[in-house]
Design a protein around this motif. Structure first.
Motif, PDB file in Angstrom:
ATOM      1  N   GLN A  40       4.871  -4.635   1.385  1.00 20.42           N
ATOM      2  CA  GLN A  40       6.124  -3.882   1.513  1.00 20.42           C
ATOM      3  C   GLN A  40       6.189  -3.364   2.944  1.00 20.42           C
ATOM      4  N   ALA A  41       7.225  -3.800   3.660  1.00 23.30           N
ATOM      5  CA  ALA A  41       7.311  -3.444   5.086  1.00 23.30           C
ATOM      6  C   ALA A  41       7.412  -1.933   5.261  1.00 23.30           C
ATOM      7  N   GLN A  42       6.713  -1.467   6.275  1.00 21.70           N
ATOM      8  CA  GLN A  42       6.766  -0.053   6.642  1.00 21.70           C
ATOM      9  C   GLN A  42       6.829   0.016   8.160  1.00 21.70           C
ATOM     10  N   LYS A  43       7.085   1.200   8.657  1.00 26.48           N
ATOM     11  CA  LYS A  43       7.095   1.389  10.104  1.00 26.48           C
ATOM     12  C   LYS A  43       5.714   1.019  10.645  1.00 26.48           C
ATOM     13  N   ASN A  44       5.655   0.130  11.598  1.00 26.02           N
ATOM     14  CA  ASN A  44       4.400  -0.288  12.244  1.00 26.02           C
ATOM     15  C   ASN A  44       3.419  -0.979  11.307  1.00 26.02           C
ATOM     16  N   GLY A  45       3.879  -1.503  10.188  1.00 27.75           N
ATOM     17  CA  GLY A  45       2.922  -2.174   9.326  1.00 27.75           C
ATOM     18  C   GLY A  45       3.484  -2.461   7.952  1.00 27.75           C
ATOM     19  N   TYR A  46       2.613  -2.335   6.946  1.00 32.33           N
ATOM     20  CA  TYR A  46       3.055  -2.598   5.579  1.00 32.33           C
ATOM     21  C   TYR A  46       2.166  -1.836   4.610  1.00 32.33           C
ATOM     22  N   SER A  47       2.577  -1.824   3.353  1.00 30.62           N
ATOM     23  CA  SER A  47       1.717  -1.306   2.293  1.00 30.62           C
ATOM     24  C   SER A  47       1.670  -2.340   1.171  1.00 30.62           C
ATOM     25  N   ALA A  48       0.661  -2.246   0.348  1.00 33.65           N
ATOM     26  CA  ALA A  48       0.528  -3.164  -0.792  1.00 33.65           C
ATOM     27  C   ALA A  48      -0.194  -2.432  -1.912  1.00 33.65           C
ATOM     28  N   ARG A  49       0.276  -2.641  -3.122  1.00 32.73           N
ATOM     29  CA  ARG A  49      -0.299  -1.931  -4.274  1.00 32.73           C
ATOM     30  C   ARG A  49      -1.081  -2.886  -5.173  1.00 32.73           C
ATOM     31  N   PHE A  50      -2.204  -2.416  -5.653  1.00 33.03           N
ATOM     32  CA  PHE A  50      -3.051  -3.218  -6.538  1.00 33.03           C
ATOM     33  C   PHE A  50      -3.492  -2.369  -7.725  1.00 33.03           C
ATOM     34  N   SER A  51      -3.822  -3.061  -8.788  1.00 32.11           N
ATOM     35  CA  SER A  51      -4.356  -2.400  -9.973  1.00 32.11           C
ATOM     36  C   SER A  51      -5.667  -3.087 -10.352  1.00 32.11           C
ATOM     37  N   VAL A  52      -6.690  -2.281 -10.565  1.00 31.22           N
ATOM     38  CA  VAL A  52      -8.010  -2.808 -10.912  1.00 31.22           C
ATOM     39  C   VAL A  52      -8.454  -2.186 -12.224  1.00 31.22           C
ATOM     40  N   SER A  53      -8.935  -2.991 -13.139  1.00 30.42           N
ATOM     41  CA  SER A  53      -9.417  -2.477 -14.425  1.00 30.42           C
ATOM     42  C   SER A  53     -10.588  -1.521 -14.204  1.00 30.42           C
TER      43      SER A  53
END
Lengths: 158, 96
Positions: free
Chosen positions: A60-73
């Motif tokens: 997911q684009a953000q200012k100066n970079g990005y973010s990403a979401r994960f789910s771990v059991s």
């Protein structure tokens, strides 16, 4: 994103990780029965085995970079095994795959339990990776050293 | 309550034992012990054969994982083996 689309994205990430292993000279196999491992990685001449769990997200684009979401059991994260599990987090950016984030189960568990990384929801640990000006963080912890950390699997010449 | 917690991952042919992250940090903070191994895998056959001759293997596993003596382990209140996924206490020692 639809469930079906998630399946396609997840499989794409898995294939990208398998391609990286093959390029490095390590063989790969997919378990016929899904017991939590996505990919078996094998050193052909010795039979040395690694268990790999691939997690994939879209940046997911953000200012100066990005973010990403994960789910771990949480159960999977908590349970030691031999050989132990290694997570490979793959992030699809606007123009291709971002560097993979490679982190052992034990290290991620310690980050979660002792350093407060991630949040627990419905039996899972939710992780949000943020890349900003070349620094990768998760819950404020520096995860940059885990970017493309393939040191467990040095390139093999065949 | 024991301060040493060992996470247990049961597998088809045995089990993997590993100190919980909080236990590792607690020992490191107190500069206690020098672990011989970060994790130990013991097959069911090996465990049964050992325990027929020598009794419980669990203290030995804790000694390997922590590098502590039996006395030091007792000073910390003993140990507890847990299966994290099942949230089950498999064994808890009672310090003297």
């Amino acid at each position: 994103m639809s469930t079906r689309n998630n399946l396609y994205v997840g499989r794409a990430g898995q294939m990208a990780v398998m391609a990286e292993f093959l390029w490095r000279g390590w063989n790969t196999a997919l378990p016929e029965v899904d017991l939590g491992d996505d990919v078996f990685v094998v050193k052909d001449d010795s039979g040395e085995l690694s268990r790999v769990q691939v997690k994939t997200a879209t940046a997911q684009a953000q200012k100066n970079g990005y973010s990403a979401r994960f789910s771990v059991s949480l159960d999977q994260l908590n349970t030691p095994r031999t050989p132990d599990l290694v997570y490979v987090f793959t992030i699809r950016g606007a123009s291709g795959w971002e560097p993979f984030v490679v982190i052992g189960r034990d290290v991620l568990l310690e980050e979660h339990e002792a350093r407060g990384v991630g949040s627990v929801s419905q039996g899972s640990v939710l992780l949000r990776f943020v890349l900003s000006t070349s620094r990768l963080t998760c819950s404020g912890r520096d995860f940059t050293p885990y970017r493309d950390d393939w040191s467990r699997w040095p390139i093999l010449a065949h | 309550m024991p301060e040493i917690i060992v996470d247990v991952g049961r597998q088809m042919d045995g089990a993997t034992f590993r100190l919980s992250p909080k236990t590792r940090l607690m020992l490191a903070a107190r500069n206690l012990g020098k672990p011989f191994a970060t994790s130990v895998f013991v097959t069911t056959d090996t465990k049964e054969a050992f325990e027929r001759k020598h009794g419980s293997m669990l203290t030995h596993i804790v000694m390997m994982l922590t590098g502590l003596t039996e006395d030091q382990i007792a000073e910390l209140g003993g140990f507890r083996f847990v299966a994290p996924a099942e949230r089950e206490v498999l064994f808890e020692s009672h310090a003297a």
